[in-house]
Design an enzyme around this catalytic site. Structure first.
Site, mmCIF file in Angstrom:
data_model
loop_
_atom_site.group_PDB
_atom_site.id
_atom_site.type_symbol
_atom_site.label_atom_id
_atom_site.label_comp_id
_atom_site.label_asym_id
_atom_site.label_seq_id
_atom_site.Cartn_x
_atom_site.Cartn_y
_atom_site.Cartn_z
ATOM 1 C CB CYS A 1 -5.839 -0.388 4.590
ATOM 2 S SG CYS A 1 -5.475 0.215 2.924
ATOM 3 N NE ARG B 1 -0.430 5.064 8.741
ATOM 4 C CZ ARG B 1 -1.717 4.975 9.086
ATOM 5 N NH1 ARG B 1 -2.076 5.195 10.328
ATOM 6 N NH2 ARG B 1 -2.625 4.675 8.175
ATOM 7 C CG ASP C 1 -0.575 4.053 5.314
ATOM 8 O OD1 ASP C 1 0.370 4.504 5.985
ATOM 9 O OD2 ASP C 1 -1.761 4.114 5.682
ATOM 10 C CB CYS D 1 -0.902 0.004 1.235
ATOM 11 S SG CYS D 1 -2.040 1.411 1.278
ATOM 12 C CG HIS E 1 -1.681 -1.018 5.992
ATOM 13 N ND1 HIS E 1 -2.228 -0.003 6.732
ATOM 14 C CD2 HIS E 1 -1.796 -0.626 4.698
ATOM 15 C CE1 HIS E 1 -2.628 0.971 5.927
ATOM 16 N NE2 HIS E 1 -2.380 0.623 4.691
HETATM 17 ZN ZN LIG Z 1 -3.411 1.287 3.035
#
Ligand SMILES: [Zn+2]
Length: 211
Positions: free
Chosen positions: A101, A46, A44, A42, A98
């Site tokens: 999400c 993090r 993202d 992803c 994750h």
């Molecule tokens: Zn995500």
């Protein structure tokens, strides 16, 4: 100093630190990359592939998009997959989602995110529809969302197996193995949730018989 200038400064410090430690590091890495893994994760911020697996530059070939999707009309993803499988000869392809999400959370609302995002999130809604009975049985909303994260990873791994890229590699190279993982933002741990060894079978209609 602006925030982006700080990035450039940090980069200089990082490069110096590595070079001081191992003077040949960048020369060696510049010659070639031989990663054993393709990571589809992803976007993202993090969930950075190298940090959470404690790997170094050169070890993982990475593709990231919202909610780690494998969409068969995505030229970007398919180019990365083709290159990783046929040229880099990666042994493993990992789809890593994750918990928590934002893409998954957005997909299970009825909000209009405008057409482009709607189009992307619709792929996740399709996964939800496929597993709606199991998901509806979960009364807690967070629990339902976390389960959809896991099921979405599983579906994306199956989508990989539906490509002629993977099927051809399975037939002639007996690799790569496919893995579905989910990373926990709260504990930093990766949970394997699904796996397909090279040569696994899927719904027969998706299997090409003239590769
Ligand atoms: Zn995500």
């Amino acid at each position: 100093m602006t925030s982006y200038e700080k990035l450039l400064l940090e980069n200089k410090a990082w490069a110096k630190e590595i070079k001081d430690d191992d003077p040949d590091y960048f020369n060696r890495l510049a010659q070639l990359q031989t990663p054993e893994f393709l990571w589809i994760g992803c976007s993202d911020s993090r969930v950075p592939a190298n940090e959470i697996t404690n790997t170094q530059p050169g070890e993982i070939f990475v593709h990231r998009n919202i909610a780690n999707m494998v969409v068969h009309t995505d030229v970007n993803l398919l180019s990365v997959l083709h290159y990783a499988v046929n040229y880099l000869k990666v042994k493993h392809v990992i789809v890593c989602g994750h918990y928590g999400c934002g893409g998954i959370k957005a997909a299970i609302t009825n909000h209009d995110y405008n057409q482009v995002l709607n189009m992307w999130l619709r792929n996740i809604k399709d996964v939800h529809r496929l597993y709606s009975e199991e998901l509806k049985a979960l009364s807690d909303e967070d629990e339902r969302c976390d389960r959809l994260v896991e099921l979405n990873v599983k579906e994306q791994v199956i989508h990989l197996a539906k490509t002629s890229i993977i099927q051809r590699a399975w037939k002639y190279e007996h690799q790569p193995h496919l893995h579905g993982w989910v990373y926990g933002l709260k504990d930093g741990l990766i949970k394997p949730v699904f796996e397909m060894a090279a040569g696994s079978h899927i719904d027969p209609l998706y299997e090409y018989d003239d590769l």
